[in-house]
Design an enzyme around this catalytic site. Structure first.
Site, short mmCIF file in Angstrom:
data_model
loop_
_atom_site.label_atom_id
_atom_site.label_comp_id
_atom_site.label_asym_id
_atom_site.label_seq_id
_atom_site.Cartn_x
_atom_site.Cartn_y
_atom_site.Cartn_z
N GLU A 117 0.81 -1.22 0.00
CA GLU A 117 0.00 0.00 0.00
C GLU A 117 0.85 1.28 0.00
O GLU A 117 0.81 2.07 0.96
CB GLU A 117 -0.94 0.01 1.21
CG GLU A 117 -1.91 -1.15 1.23
CD GLU A 117 -3.02 -0.98 2.28
OE1 GLU A 117 -2.99 -0.01 3.04
OE2 GLU A 117 -3.92 -1.83 2.31
N GLU A 174 -5.07 -8.67 1.30
CA GLU A 174 -5.69 -8.32 2.58
C GLU A 174 -7.18 -8.11 2.39
O GLU A 174 -7.60 -7.44 1.44
CB GLU A 174 -5.13 -7.00 3.16
CG GLU A 174 -3.77 -7.11 3.77
CD GLU A 174 -3.28 -5.76 4.31
OE1 GLU A 174 -4.11 -4.91 4.70
OE2 GLU A 174 -2.06 -5.58 4.31
C1 FCB Z 1 -4.29 -1.91 5.65
C2 FCB Z 1 -2.88 -2.20 6.13
C3 FCB Z 1 -2.79 -3.21 7.23
C4 FCB Z 1 -3.93 -3.09 8.22
C5 FCB Z 1 -5.26 -3.00 7.51
C6 FCB Z 1 -6.45 -2.90 8.45
O1 FCB Z 1 -4.34 -0.64 5.11
O2 FCB Z 1 -2.10 -2.65 5.05
O3 FCB Z 1 -1.54 -3.09 7.83
O4 FCB Z 1 -3.70 -2.05 9.08
O5 FCB Z 1 -5.26 -1.90 6.65
#
Ligand code: FCB
Length: 481
Positions: free
Chosen positions: A179, A386
């Site tokens: 990210e 994620e």
């Molecule tokens: C993302 C991050 C991760 C975590 C999630 C909830 O943006 O990559 O580290 O904090 O959000």
């Protein structure tokens, strides 16, 4: 034409339950959020150590000093992963453990931790998926100028070589950055993340140097890793929607898509910064000076996979006179907008159910996002690196943690992945965020995203009911009917 390596593994064949055979069922964490051991074995402060130790920056004054103590408890944690039947574990490497000053030779004790971790994973039959940078820049590099400085990309390339040299024989999937939008726009734009600066030009400079770091990182990985290793980057692509069909709201969506998504996908996947982004931000930064000859070629070097992180959609409308600046867009409240170059935009929450982050539960957003990226880059395999949700979990008097909301969230989002695959999108894996409750950046320990509950006072781990549910999904290779 997206740059994808021709050696990329062939698309898996459909398996049972709508997920292809070989689909990676995983869970993710990040170094600063789980490891703790902040001063052990030569580790020095990262920007997140400095930031979390600065009063007022993180809720409740929480820091990652101890976190979930994964550094000492990784064996227990890998045993839990094995019990869940996880196929893959996505972790990140802490740069200040490897290069305390951000330069120079590697600290072997730092590398040893990741050697032990990956050995333990492989012995348990779990595929290690390594992210090189999940936001913990060595503080000395920030002191020298941080991501707005071009040299930081070169420092990242050196660091990448050290880690690839040590782990290249055992890690089959590599991610350069997690990210970069958050690193650039929350770190240097709104300042809700480390290093907490709010400088519009520095934000865009950081974005370009993160892109460059990715490109240089891939070059280094390709030169050192075996042919079979896969390289990737993980982006938090915003699923941007206009609030209404008015031309003003469509324009707001275009501008947010430019600084939220295309500032990365443009150079990385298409080899150029989008013209509209350059125009929107020309008053902030001199792109001709920033982007050197050859940069775009480096940045768009072939990759094998694109990691996609998704939690909730981004709903926008036009706002008058900067009214959008002060609003909380879901990334944390700040009087400074992270959306450098797209200031007069207002953010809205989707109606319906919310998580403890106040993020709307919207699985359709994940479906649409995967379909859109898949259609724009059909030859590029995707991986959901994620997805997950925070809820107010607690331990019952019987010692159990029941989290039906998380089960419902993951179920609906996995179903979105399944539908995207059925409709032709090449998705190779799904990683739950997160394996463990952990340090949720500026929210500290107040938000719990784990499938496994962590009692921070004792460091006791308690698998939540969602962990048992996810184990069953993995066992059957798909969702229950
Ligand atoms: C993302 C991050 C991760 C975590 C999630 C909830 O943006 O990559 O580290 O904090 O959000």
């Amino acid at each position: 034409m997206t740059a994808v390596r021709s050696e990329t593994t062939p698309r898996p064949t459909p398996g049972g339950a709508g997920f292809p055979t070989g689909f990676l069922w995983g869970a993710s964490t990040a170094a600063y959020q789980v490891e703790g051991a902040a001063t052990e074995d030569g580790r020095t402060p990262s920007i997140w150590d400095t930031f979390s130790h600065t009063p007022g920056k993180v809720r409740n004054g929480d820091t990652g000093d101890i976190a979930a103590d994964h550094y000492h408890r990784f064996r227990e944690d890998v045993a839990l992963m094995k019990e869940l039947g996880l196929g893959a574990y996505r972790f990140s490497v802490s740069w200040p453990r490897i290069q305390p000053t951000g330069r120079g030779p590697a600290v072997e004790r730092g590398l040893d931790f990741y050697r032990r971790l990956t050995d333990e994973l492989l012995a348990a039959g779990i595929t290690p998926v390594a992210t090189l940078y999940h936001w913990d820049l060595p503080q000395e590099l920030e002191d020298a100028g941080g991501w707005p400085l071009r040299d930081t990309a070169e420092r990242f390339a050196d660091y990448t070589a050290l880690v690839a040299g040590a782990l290249g024989d055992r890690v089959p999937v590599w991610t350069t950055l997690n990210e970069p939008w958050c690193s650039a726009f929350l770190g240097y734009g709104s300042g809700v993340h480390a290093p907490g600066r709010h400088e519009p030009a520095a934000t865009l400079r950081a974005a370009h140097h993160l892109n460059l770091a990715h490109g240089r990182g891939v070059e280094v990985l390709r030169s050192l890793l075996p042919e079979s290793a896969q390289t990737s980057i993980t982006l938090n692509l915003h699923q941007v929607r206009a609030l209404t069909s008015s031309p003003e709201d469509a324009e707001a969506a275009r501008r947010i898509d430019a600084v939220g998504n295309r500032v990365f996908t443009g150079p990385i996947l298409d080899g150029a910064y989008p013209q509209d982004l350059l125009e929107d931000t020309a008053r902030i930064v001199d792109w001709d000076e920033l982007v050197h000859e050859g940069d775009l070629k480096t940045i768009s070097g072939p990759i094998d996979l694109l990691g996609v992180n998704y939690y909730t959609p981004t709903i926008v409308s036009a706002a008058e006179d900067g009214a959008g600046d002060a609003r909380d867009d879901g990334h944390g409240a700040s009087s400074h907008s992270p959306w450098t170059g797209a200031e007069d935009v207002a953010f809205h929450l989707a109606p319906g159910e919310r998580t403890a982050m106040n993020w709307a539960v919207d699985p359709e957003g994940l479906y649409t996002l995967l379909r859109q990226v898949g259609e724009a880059h059909p030859e590029l395999p995707l991986m959901v690196t994620e997805n997950g949700a925070a809820f107010d979990d607690y331990v019952s008097p019987e010692g159990r943690v029941e989290d039906p909301e998380r089960i419902a969230y993951v179920h609906s989002h996995l179903d979105a992945v399944r539908r995207a695959i059925a409709d032709g999108t090449d998705v190779r894996g799904y990683f739950l965020w997160s394996l463990l409750d952990n340090f949720e950046w500026s929210y500290g320990y107040a938000k719990r995203f784990g499938a496994i509950y962590v009692d921070y006072a004792t460091q006791k781990r308690i698998p939540k009911s969602s962990a048992r549910w996810y184990a069953e999904v993995i066992r059957r290779g798909g969702l229950p009917a």
